[in-house]
Each structure stands twice: as C-alpha cells, then as structure tokens.
Design an enzyme around this catalytic site. Structure first.
Site, PDB file in Angstrom:
ATOM      1  N   LYS A  68       0.857  -1.203   0.000  1.00 23.98           N
ATOM      2  CA  LYS A  68       0.000   0.000   0.000  1.00 23.98           C
ATOM      3  C   LYS A  68       0.882   1.237   0.000  1.00 23.98           C
ATOM      4  CE  LYS A  68      -3.910   1.907   2.683  1.00 23.98           C
ATOM      5  NZ  LYS A  68      -4.680   1.759   3.922  1.00 23.98           N
ATOM      6  N   SER A 143      -9.492   1.740   2.965  1.00 23.78           N
ATOM      7  CA  SER A 143      -8.664   2.510   2.083  1.00 23.78           C
ATOM      8  C   SER A 143      -7.620   1.667   1.348  1.00 23.78           C
ATOM      9  CB  SER A 143      -7.961   3.619   2.856  1.00 23.78           C
ATOM     10  OG  SER A 143      -7.187   3.074   3.879  1.00 23.78           O
ATOM     11  N   SER A 167      -9.730  -0.365   7.197  1.00 20.85           N
ATOM     12  CA  SER A 167      -9.132  -0.228   5.869  1.00 20.85           C
ATOM     13  C   SER A 167      -8.442  -1.443   5.280  1.00 20.85           C
ATOM     14  CB  SER A 167      -8.157   0.953   5.861  1.00 20.85           C
ATOM     15  OG  SER A 167      -8.905   2.153   5.947  1.00 20.85           O
TER      16      SER A 167
END
Lengths: 486, 98
Positions: A68, A143, A167
C-alpha cells in the site's frame, strides 16, 4: 502459467518441483499487471525495472508482495494517494518491509489507496479510484482498495495494507480475500505514514488464512523504532491452524443484527443488507457443525463507536498531517513568489493545493474538536466513550473466545454511489470498534450474493482478545476449509 | 451549527486556504457530521477514565547512547523544496525592522 490463484506455499512447492523459475513468475506477474492495471488502477507504481532476488532464503521466499502506497520502501515514491506527496521519495524503509525482505519477498509495486488512508472505497485517491475485479463498476473497498483488488485479481501473491477503522478488512470483504488487522502493538508502525496513531496497524491481505498466519509470523514483533509495539513473543501462528475448534466459544453480538435504526443510531435504510445477514447466519451454522459453541453476547455501546471514531481519528489526523506543510518535502508553493511571499502563505497554499477534500475535511474536523472551548465536549468525551467500548469487549471476552459478525453492512457499492461523507462513514460501522479497543480482527470470504447480475463477495469478521491472533486464525482456517470442502 | 466564520477560524488554525465556495461547502458538511456525533451526549461518562492508547505501555525507554543507523541525510536534503547547498531555505520568519 496460471499464477492468479497461487498462494505462498503453492509458489514454494512449484519452485521446488521446477514447475517454473522465479524469473518466469516475476515475468508473468508483470505481464498481468501491464495488461490489467489500466482497467483496474490498482498499482500506482510498478517495480518492473528493479532487481528481483530468487535465492531460497527466508520463510516467504519466492513470493511477490504489493505494498500500500502509505508504507515506505526506501528510494521509491510514496504518495499516500495524495498530490502533496506525488513526487516524494522515501528516505528509509518501514520495519515491516525490512522484515519481508529478510524473509525472501520480492515487491511488485505500490498500490492505490484513499488519500492518506481516509476512506472506505479508494474513491478518495488523488490518482483515480481502483476497481473491484468482481465488478468493474463497483469499488474494491478502502482505504487499502488497491491491495485488496491486487490480491483478488491475482496481480500479487499477497499484499500489505493498513487499518485504522477497517481499511484492510473492508477491501478484503468487498474483494473476496482474507484481510487481517493485528492487535494494536503487534506490528510495527515505523515507516507507515501515520493517520491515527492510536488506531493504525499494518496487516496483510492474502488469498487464504494460512498465508495470513505466515505473513503475520514474519511482520509481527517488538520494534525499538516503534515504542507502541509490545514485548510479547511472536508465536508460530501456522501451528495453531492444525487444531480444530471443538468447544470454541463464539460470541454473536445482538446489536450487530438489531433493527437498522438501533444498530446505526439513526434512521434506518442504511442498515444490514438482509442477504448479507443470511450469509452470516449460514456461517454461524457452519461453526456449530464444526463443534463450536455459539453464545449471545452484548456490546451495548456499539452504536456509539462510529461517532467516537469520527472524533478521535480526525483529531489525531489533524496532528499527524501538520507535517505536510511545503517546507521540508512534498508539494510546495515556496519556489513560486507569485503564489506565496510569506511563510504563512506557503503553509496555507501548499496544503490547500496538495490535499484533496477528504483530508481537508478531517483535518478541519479534528482542528475544531481539539480547539479551545471544544476539547472537553468532543475529544475528551469521545475518549471516555472509547473506554466504555473497550470495556464492552473485555466483558464479552470473559464469556467467549472470539466474536463474529459481518465485516460490512452490504457488499461492494457502485463507484460514485455514496455522495455525502456521512453515508460513506457508515460503511465502517462493523469495523471501527476493533481499532478503538485495539483488538485483532480478520475478514474472510463467506460466500457471494447477487446484485444486479454481479456476484459479489461477502466478508465474515472474526475478532479476538488482545494478542490472540492465533485463536482467530484457527477459527478462520477451520471455517475456510469447511466452506471449501462443501 | 458551524458557521462560515467558524470555518474561517478553523482553516486559519489548520493552515489551509479556502475559497468562498469551499467555506460554504465545508460549513455544511462539518455541521452534518457534528450533528451525528452529538449522540455521544446520551452516554453517561461521569466516572469514566479517558483512553488515549490501548497498549497499557508506559515509558518505553532505552539507554542514553547515540545510535546512528540511518545515513540518509543526502536523501533528505534532496527532497527540500528550496535549498542553498545543504541548507533548507524558507521564507522570512522575522522581518527586518527598527
């Protein structure tokens, strides 16, 4: 070669049997990424020009990881999904990255995310939304949407994400893969661009529970560079998976299935999707058949969790994002004298232009809640209710070993569907309490439901006591095997 | 609930410049969110201690010895938006005056 479904163990077996070489695997992954990324927008940067290592060293050797883009890898760009860091080159690597390198992992690139991890759909990325591989018109969750979609689409063996209010778990739920948020303090946050420092945790998104246990074993542990990591020893989580769950006490909170209005603390219509509820009830039956004991529990302050989260998190955000000021790094107007002639203007304009709407919204919410005259009414009040939410779990865990429920109230929604911020926030209803209490939670696939002709994954969430990842992994693994064997 | 004047004050504190349209939009959105959060007033927290962190750890200490394991000054200096050799250049914080 079909690399899409290969787990870490599959790869190691294949390499040992000379079914393929490491180089061939890498080439396949990069070719797939080249083919699919335009459509899916899961990778923000791809490492196809970097050297890969294929020596048989380390527990995760041979595997390929997507990271990420809010986790730093030295000498590569880390955007955090924001224009303010569009050209920022990390000057050091996160502890988890160094651990994975030591375990023999190769990195494929950085994945798309909501800007500064703020969001539940990846629609807040400054670089366009990522798409759900199960239905390109729908969000992959957020996210860590890029990470979730990458694993689901077979564009990585596994991925790293971060979880502050859901997330990792929401994308895992929407994309039909496994996502684990460890206990707060289990995994080092050093090298993770901070969002909510008392809530953030790095965790993995994997194709199955075994890989989740394997990766956790590698990334967990005390880190002198992160004072919030615990001195607690890291067990071999994979050993737990072999055990059955006969007699395991599973708590089902009544509040999770309450009438929508009660569950969410406001008018219904945004409640638990009845098809999702059906899948969760089926899952409960499966657990019963495996010999677990289902016990009703109550988490009376559940309905306040979202409100508590949406005060505490923005407050911590307002402090953590103060460093993005156009002075030491990142986007800055300081060189342009037409735009800024004073220091104040450098701050105000660099931040106004660099930050998207959601970061600005949350920074302002947090600034307001912490400002003189409002601190007691908002932040202090929220911290006290946080204590009550944690106590709810402590009480429940006196009666049960794990607590289960849906990860999300509904499956993946359509891109652009949630127009106002509040309706987006409500997607986190089942995930935020675990960050507030600091307990570990995993989301695993429990089936599909059909919406408008698309088969959409549903996530089952299993939460456990602090530092009890072994138990939730064991429950998850047994369930996963039962589902697989029909 | 949050006026545009409040939004101006917050934006100043947060060091973010907003135009008129943005001020109006944020005042509406923030009001909506704060309205939702108001429900916390229902909860009796009279004898409850606040939780600021959930680890239970206090005072994580180490020996007072210099540990230099990051030699990345060059990489950091390279990122400066404006610089003079190895020095970070910023706008004046003090004005020449009498």
């Amino acid at each position: 070669m079909e690399i899409k479904n290969l787990t870490i163990r599959d790869i190691q077996t294949g390499l040992d049997n000379n079914d393929f070489t490491g180089g061939e695997l890498a080439a396949e992954y990069f070719a797939s990424i080249k083919k699919e990324n335009q459509k899916l927008n899961v990778y923000l940067s791809v490492f196809d020009d970097k050297e890969m290592k294929f020596d048989k060293k380390g527990e995760l050797w041979g595997s390929f990881c997507a990271v990420k883009d809010n986790i730093l890898i030295e000498d590569t760009i880390a955007t955090a999904g924001s224009k303010i860091l569009e050209n920022y080159k990390a000057t050091y690597s996160a502890t988890v990255i160094r651990k994975l390198i030591g375990a023999g992992v190769n990195f494929l690139g950085k994945t798309n995310l909501d800007e500064f991890a703020m969001g539940s759909s990846t629609e807040n990325s400054a670089f366009g939304p990522a798409k759900n591989p199960h239905d390109l018109k729908r969000v992959p969750g957020g996210s860590s949407g890029g990470s979730g979609a990458a694993v689901a689409a077979g564009l990585a063996t596994f991925a790293l994400g971060s979880d502050t209010g859901g997330s990792i778990r929401t994308p895992a739920s929407f994309c039909g893969v496994v996502g684990l948020k460890p206990t707060y303090g289990r995994v080092s946050r050093h090298g993770l661009i901070a969002m909510g420092s008392s809530l953030d945790q790095i965790g993995s998104i994997t194709k199955n529970v075994y890989d989740s246990a394997l990766v956790l074993k590698t990334i967990a542990g005390r880190d002198p560079l992160d004072s919030t990591t615990a001195e607690i020893e890291v067990p071999d989580y994979t050993k737990e998976l072999k055990k059955d769950i006969k007699g395991l006490k599973i708590g089902v909170p009544k509040e999770y299935f309450a009438v929508p209005a009660e569950a969410l603390g406001e008018g219904g219509g945004r409640g638990l999707d009845p098809d999702v509820e059906k899948k969760i009830r089926e899952a409960i039956s499966i657990f019963k058949n495996l010999g677990a004991e289902i016990i009703d529990v109550s988490l009376p302050h559940s309905k306040y969790a979202l409100a508590v989260y949406y005060i505490i998190m923005p407050c911590e955000v307002s402090a953590n994002l103060a460093r993005f000021d156009g002075i030491k790094y990142g986007y800055s107007v300081t060189g342009d004298n037409k735009q800024a002639t004073s220091l104040l203007e450098v701050y105000e304009k660099s931040r106004a232009k660099g930050f998207g709407n959601e970061p600005r919204r949350r920074i302002m919410l947090g600034t307001y809640a912490l400002s003189a005259g409002y601190y007691d009414a908002y932040y202090l009040k929220a911290q006290k209710v946080r204590t009550l939410i944690k106590k709810d779990f402590d009480e429940a865990f006196k009666k049960v070993d794990v607590i289960i429920g849906p990860t999300s109230p509904a499956p993946a929604f359509k891109i652009g569907e949630k127009e106002d911020p509040l309706s987006m926030y409500l997607a986190d209803i089942y995930t935020v309490s675990h960050n507030l209490a600091g307990i570990p939670a995993i989301s695993i696939p429990c089936g599909f439901i059909e919406k408008e002709g698309s088969k959409l994954p549903v996530g089952l969430q299993i939460a456990g006591k602090h530092f009890n990842e072994g138990t939730i992994l064991r429950a998850a693994h047994n369930f996963e095997q039962a589902l697989k064997n029909g | 609930m949050i006026s545009q004047k409040d939004v101006e004050h917050i934006a100043k504190l947060a060091r973010i410049e907003l135009n008129e349209k943005e001020k109006e939009k944020f005042s509406q959105e923030l009001s909506l969110i704060l309205d939702y959060i108001k429900q916390l007033n229902e909860v009796d927290t009279d004898d409850v201690e606040p939780t600021s962190q959930v680890t239970g750890i206090s005072n994580a200490l180490r020996d007072d010895e210099s540990v230099n394991n990051l030699n990345n000054q060059d990489k950091i200096i390279e990122q400066f938006p404006e610089r003079k050799e190895t020095l970070l250049k910023v706008k004046a914080i003090l004005e020449r005056g009498n």
